[in-house]
Design a protein around this motif. Sequence first.
Motif, PDB file in Angstrom:
ATOM      1  N   GLU A   1      13.264  72.744 -50.380  1.00 60.58           N
ATOM      2  CA  GLU A   1      14.500  72.912 -50.030  1.00 60.58           C
ATOM      3  C   GLU A   1      15.056  71.726 -49.107  1.00 60.58           C
ATOM      4  OE1 GLU A   1      15.539  75.173 -46.731  1.00 60.58           O
ATOM      5  OE2 GLU A   1      17.490  75.568 -47.436  1.00 60.58           O
TER       6      GLU A   1
ATOM      7  N   LYS B   1      18.052  77.791 -50.785  1.00 58.26           N
ATOM      8  CA  LYS B   1      17.739  78.955 -49.790  1.00 58.26           C
ATOM      9  C   LYS B   1      18.797  80.007 -49.583  1.00 58.26           C
ATOM     10  CE  LYS B   1      14.687  80.197 -45.927  1.00 58.26           C
ATOM     11  NZ  LYS B   1      14.057  79.268 -44.598  1.00 58.26           N
TER      12      LYS B   1
ATOM     13  N   LYS C   1      20.298  83.945 -48.418  1.00 52.73           N
ATOM     14  CA  LYS C   1      19.908  85.019 -47.484  1.00 52.73           C
ATOM     15  C   LYS C   1      20.197  86.200 -48.462  1.00 52.73           C
ATOM     16  CE  LYS C   1      22.835  87.520 -44.239  1.00 52.73           C
ATOM     17  NZ  LYS C   1      23.524  88.492 -45.407  1.00 52.73           N
TER      18      LYS C   1
ATOM     19  N   GLU D   1      20.336  90.441 -49.243  1.00 51.10           N
ATOM     20  CA  GLU D   1      20.890  91.546 -48.644  1.00 51.10           C
ATOM     21  C   GLU D   1      20.075  92.079 -47.364  1.00 51.10           C
ATOM     22  OE1 GLU D   1      24.066  92.116 -49.357  1.00 51.10           O
ATOM     23  OE2 GLU D   1      23.784  90.780 -50.857  1.00 51.10           O
TER      24      GLU D   1
ATOM     25  N   ASN E   1      16.758  91.820 -44.890  1.00 53.11           N
ATOM     26  CA  ASN E   1      16.264  90.731 -43.716  1.00 53.11           C
ATOM     27  C   ASN E   1      15.259  89.755 -44.507  1.00 53.11           C
ATOM     28  OD1 ASN E   1      18.264  91.482 -42.177  1.00 53.11           O
ATOM     29  ND2 ASN E   1      16.812  92.693 -40.895  1.00 53.11           N
ATOM     30  N   ARG E   2      15.726  89.169 -45.591  1.00 52.35           N
ATOM     31  CA  ARG E   2      14.524  88.258 -46.449  1.00 52.35           C
ATOM     32  C   ARG E   2      15.319  87.212 -46.915  1.00 52.35           C
ATOM     33  NH1 ARG E   2      10.902  91.819 -50.330  1.00 52.35           N
ATOM     34  NH2 ARG E   2       9.517  90.441 -50.492  1.00 52.35           N
ATOM     35  N   PHE E   3      14.463  86.210 -47.220  1.00 49.46           N
ATOM     36  CA  PHE E   3      15.293  84.827 -47.832  1.00 49.46           C
ATOM     37  C   PHE E   3      14.713  84.584 -49.210  1.00 49.46           C
ATOM     38  CE2 PHE E   3      15.374  84.219 -43.248  1.00 49.46           C
ATOM     39  CZ  PHE E   3      16.930  83.854 -43.236  1.00 49.46           C
TER      40      PHE E   3
ATOM     41  N   ILE F   1      25.996  80.117 -57.723  1.00 53.41           N
ATOM     42  CA  ILE F   1      26.368  81.444 -58.059  1.00 53.41           C
ATOM     43  C   ILE F   1      25.189  82.334 -58.494  1.00 53.41           C
ATOM     44  CG2 ILE F   1      27.177  80.973 -60.203  1.00 53.41           C
ATOM     45  CD1 ILE F   1      29.279  83.262 -59.975  1.00 53.41           C
ATOM     46  N   ILE F   2      25.216  83.650 -57.785  1.00 50.55           N
ATOM     47  CA  ILE F   2      23.939  84.385 -58.142  1.00 50.55           C
ATOM     48  C   ILE F   2      24.548  85.547 -58.771  1.00 50.55           C
ATOM     49  CG2 ILE F   2      22.635  83.337 -56.411  1.00 50.55           C
ATOM     50  CD1 ILE F   2      23.007  85.507 -54.769  1.00 50.55           C
TER      51      ILE F   2
ATOM     52  N   SER G   1      22.764  80.024 -61.143  1.00 48.60           N
ATOM     53  CA  SER G   1      23.332  78.908 -61.670  1.00 48.60           C
ATOM     54  C   SER G   1      24.151  78.060 -60.542  1.00 48.60           C
ATOM     55  CB  SER G   1      24.419  79.210 -62.684  1.00 48.60           C
ATOM     56  OG  SER G   1      24.036  80.144 -63.736  1.00 48.60           O
ATOM     57  N   ASP G   2      24.376  76.832 -60.959  1.00 47.92           N
ATOM     58  CA  ASP G   2      25.193  75.724 -59.974  1.00 47.92           C
ATOM     59  C   ASP G   2      26.371  75.284 -60.869  1.00 47.92           C
ATOM     60  OD1 ASP G   2      23.122  74.535 -61.498  1.00 47.92           O
ATOM     61  OD2 ASP G   2      22.047  74.034 -59.679  1.00 47.92           O
TER      62      ASP G   2
ATOM     63  N   GLN H   1      30.169  75.405 -47.931  1.00 47.64           N
ATOM     64  CA  GLN H   1      29.427  76.173 -48.831  1.00 47.64           C
ATOM     65  C   GLN H   1      30.072  77.319 -49.543  1.00 47.64           C
ATOM     66  OE1 GLN H   1      26.034  76.345 -50.486  1.00 47.64           O
ATOM     67  NE2 GLN H   1      26.079  73.951 -49.763  1.00 47.64           N
ATOM     68  N   PHE H   2      30.298  77.439 -50.905  1.00 43.49           N
ATOM     69  CA  PHE H   2      30.595  78.344 -51.583  1.00 43.49           C
ATOM     70  C   PHE H   2      29.533  79.188 -51.729  1.00 43.49           C
ATOM     71  CE2 PHE H   2      34.757  76.743 -53.678  1.00 43.49           C
ATOM     72  CZ  PHE H   2      35.129  76.355 -52.385  1.00 43.49           C
ATOM     73  N   PHE H   3      29.617  80.668 -51.595  1.00 40.97           N
ATOM     74  CA  PHE H   3      28.506  81.445 -51.892  1.00 40.97           C
ATOM     75  C   PHE H   3      29.218  82.517 -52.751  1.00 40.97           C
ATOM     76  CE2 PHE H   3      25.087  84.750 -50.485  1.00 40.97           C
ATOM     77  CZ  PHE H   3      24.329  84.300 -51.158  1.00 40.97           C
ATOM     78  N   LEU H   4      28.696  82.439 -53.863  1.00 46.25           N
ATOM     79  CA  LEU H   4      29.413  83.353 -54.908  1.00 46.25           C
ATOM     80  C   LEU H   4      28.613  84.232 -55.447  1.00 46.25           C
ATOM     81  CD1 LEU H   4      31.666  80.720 -57.026  1.00 46.25           C
ATOM     82  CD2 LEU H   4      31.899  81.691 -54.954  1.00 46.25           C
TER      83      LEU H   4
ATOM     84  N   LYS I   1      26.948  88.967 -40.045  1.00 52.39           N
ATOM     85  CA  LYS I   1      25.763  88.301 -40.116  1.00 52.39           C
ATOM     86  C   LYS I   1      25.525  87.099 -40.649  1.00 52.39           C
ATOM     87  CE  LYS I   1      21.248  90.521 -40.791  1.00 52.39           C
ATOM     88  NZ  LYS I   1      20.686  91.863 -41.413  1.00 52.39           N
TER      89      LYS I   1
ATOM     90  N   LYS J   1      22.955  83.700 -41.547  1.00 51.32           N
ATOM     91  CA  LYS J   1      21.685  82.970 -41.728  1.00 51.32           C
ATOM     92  C   LYS J   1      21.836  81.949 -40.965  1.00 51.32           C
ATOM     93  CE  LYS J   1      19.805  80.507 -45.307  1.00 51.32           C
ATOM     94  NZ  LYS J   1      19.909  78.922 -44.753  1.00 51.32           N
TER      95      LYS J   1
ATOM     96  N   PHE K   1      18.335  85.622 -38.302  1.00 53.59           N
ATOM     97  CA  PHE K   1      19.709  86.192 -38.405  1.00 53.59           C
ATOM     98  C   PHE K   1      20.550  86.154 -37.068  1.00 53.59           C
ATOM     99  CE2 PHE K   1      17.377  87.585 -42.014  1.00 53.59           C
ATOM    100  CZ  PHE K   1      18.254  87.262 -43.034  1.00 53.59           C
TER     101      PHE K   1
ATOM    102  N   PHE L   1      29.814  83.818 -65.491  1.00 50.14           N
ATOM    103  CA  PHE L   1      29.523  84.862 -64.776  1.00 50.14           C
ATOM    104  C   PHE L   1      30.983  85.372 -64.338  1.00 50.14           C
ATOM    105  CE2 PHE L   1      25.610  84.685 -61.901  1.00 50.14           C
ATOM    106  CZ  PHE L   1      25.131  83.759 -62.950  1.00 50.14           C
TER     107      PHE L   1
ATOM    108  N   GLU M   1      32.664  88.624 -55.730  1.00 50.03           N
ATOM    109  CA  GLU M   1      32.537  88.170 -54.445  1.00 50.03           C
ATOM    110  C   GLU M   1      32.514  86.763 -54.038  1.00 50.03           C
ATOM    111  OE1 GLU M   1      29.596  89.476 -50.846  1.00 50.03           O
ATOM    112  OE2 GLU M   1      29.957  91.138 -52.623  1.00 50.03           O
ATOM    113  N   HIS M   2      33.174  86.351 -52.867  1.00 56.17           N
ATOM    114  CA  HIS M   2      33.039  84.658 -52.609  1.00 56.17           C
ATOM    115  C   HIS M   2      33.175  84.709 -51.247  1.00 56.17           C
ATOM    116  CE1 HIS M   2      37.663  84.878 -52.454  1.00 56.17           C
ATOM    117  NE2 HIS M   2      37.294  83.810 -51.648  1.00 56.17           N
ATOM    118  N   GLN M   3      32.437  83.745 -50.652  1.00 58.27           N
ATOM    119  CA  GLN M   3      32.400  83.822 -49.151  1.00 58.27           C
ATOM    120  C   GLN M   3      32.396  81.951 -49.164  1.00 58.27           C
ATOM    121  OE1 GLN M   3      31.702  85.169 -46.124  1.00 58.27           O
ATOM    122  NE2 GLN M   3      32.978  86.982 -46.909  1.00 58.27           N
ATOM    123  N   PHE M   4      33.295  81.663 -47.967  1.00 59.25           N
ATOM    124  CA  PHE M   4      33.201  80.316 -47.775  1.00 59.25           C
ATOM    125  C   PHE M   4      32.179  80.350 -46.452  1.00 59.25           C
ATOM    126  CE2 PHE M   4      37.475  78.804 -49.218  1.00 59.25           C
ATOM    127  CZ  PHE M   4      37.324  78.921 -50.333  1.00 59.25           C
ATOM    128  N   PHE M   5      31.324  79.418 -46.513  1.00 64.69           N
ATOM    129  CA  PHE M   5      30.459  79.164 -45.139  1.00 64.69           C
ATOM    130  C   PHE M   5      30.710  77.850 -44.664  1.00 64.69           C
ATOM    131  CE2 PHE M   5      26.017  79.098 -43.197  1.00 64.69           C
ATOM    132  CZ  PHE M   5      26.354  80.204 -42.062  1.00 64.69           C
TER     133      PHE M   5
END
Lengths: 146, 146
Positions: free
Chosen positions: A61, A68, A70, A72, A74-76, A92-93, A101-102, A127-130, B68, B70, B76, B121, B125-129
């Motif tokens: 990483e 890495k 996070k 749903e 409590n696990r990575f 995006i996951i 995928s990225d 960071q976008f988390f999709l 929450k 990470k 957390f 895809f 859902e999307h989240q900016f971090f």
Amino acid sequence: MEYKKILKRKKLKITPKRIAIINYFLKKDKYATPFDVWIYLKKNFKKIGLPTIYRNLEEFEKIGILTKIKGEENRFYYGICKMLNKKHHHHIICTSCHKISDFELCNFEQIKGEIEEMTNFEIKEHQFFLKGICKDCKEGGVNEKI
Amino acid sequence: MEYKKILKRKKLKITPKRIAIINYFLKKDKYATPFDVWIYLKKNFKKIGLPTIYRNLEEFEKIGILTKIKGEENRFYYGICKMLNKKHHHHIICTSCHKISDFELCNFEQIKGEIEEMTNFEIKEHQFFLKGICKDCKEGGVNEKI
DNA sequence: CTGCGTGCAAAGTATTTGCAAACCG
DNA sequence: CGGTTTGCAAATACTTTGCACGCAG
């Protein structure tokens, strides 16, 4: 493979287990826990410890081979990063099969300034988390396991 | 306070400890671990268990009062969410003092379609971090602790 | 009063560490 | 060869659970 070059560049030794870890992620194309990786590698290595997995995933990483995530609970989780040389990208996951995928497209810079004004923060990182559903899952395809 | 209404609406009882937890986050305005919260509440409640904190933080996250996060390490954090009624928003945290703020501005919809095409895809859902430095820290202000 | 909330003790699980032996370059 | 990497065992840290008692509504 290209990943070997990265290891070399980062002064990490090329060991069979490291290669196996990378191959696991490449082949699987999904995100996984250290434990998952361990269970899989045990098939090919009679002797392999879970700490080895943890240590390597962490290093990978750090040098940008893995991301890495996070989960749903409590696990990575870790997922492989295919955009090695590219500078900026997001992931995006798939919430169904855990595929990762990225992609590069990002319009965050457009609103960065305004957000900085509104929040009084100087933004250093974004960071976008999709999350979504990948094509295979949408089409009701079977999610083959590695 | 408005948070009480939310608890009521969600059928959660208003207890002194719950109020104290919310007040802790409101006053502190920074993100914190369950342990941090515990240490603080112990000052005011002679008897309070860490599990109580865990249970409540989790519930508060479920009903949208807390977020929450990470952390860098495998741990957390929770931060309070000030935008209670507003639908869509994101958070930004200060890497120096751990302050957390939220904002509504978001231009993700503009590129959503294109990303969906590129990645195959369907985005759910999307989240900016966001990470940055808040005004106080930039000005070299002292970070008073709660 | 009635069921949710809490303290306590204990268990569970994920992750890390230390050190000697094995291995890469 | 010399420093990394690894296996093993054990420790650590974080988080969750079960149950009896207490308190909010």
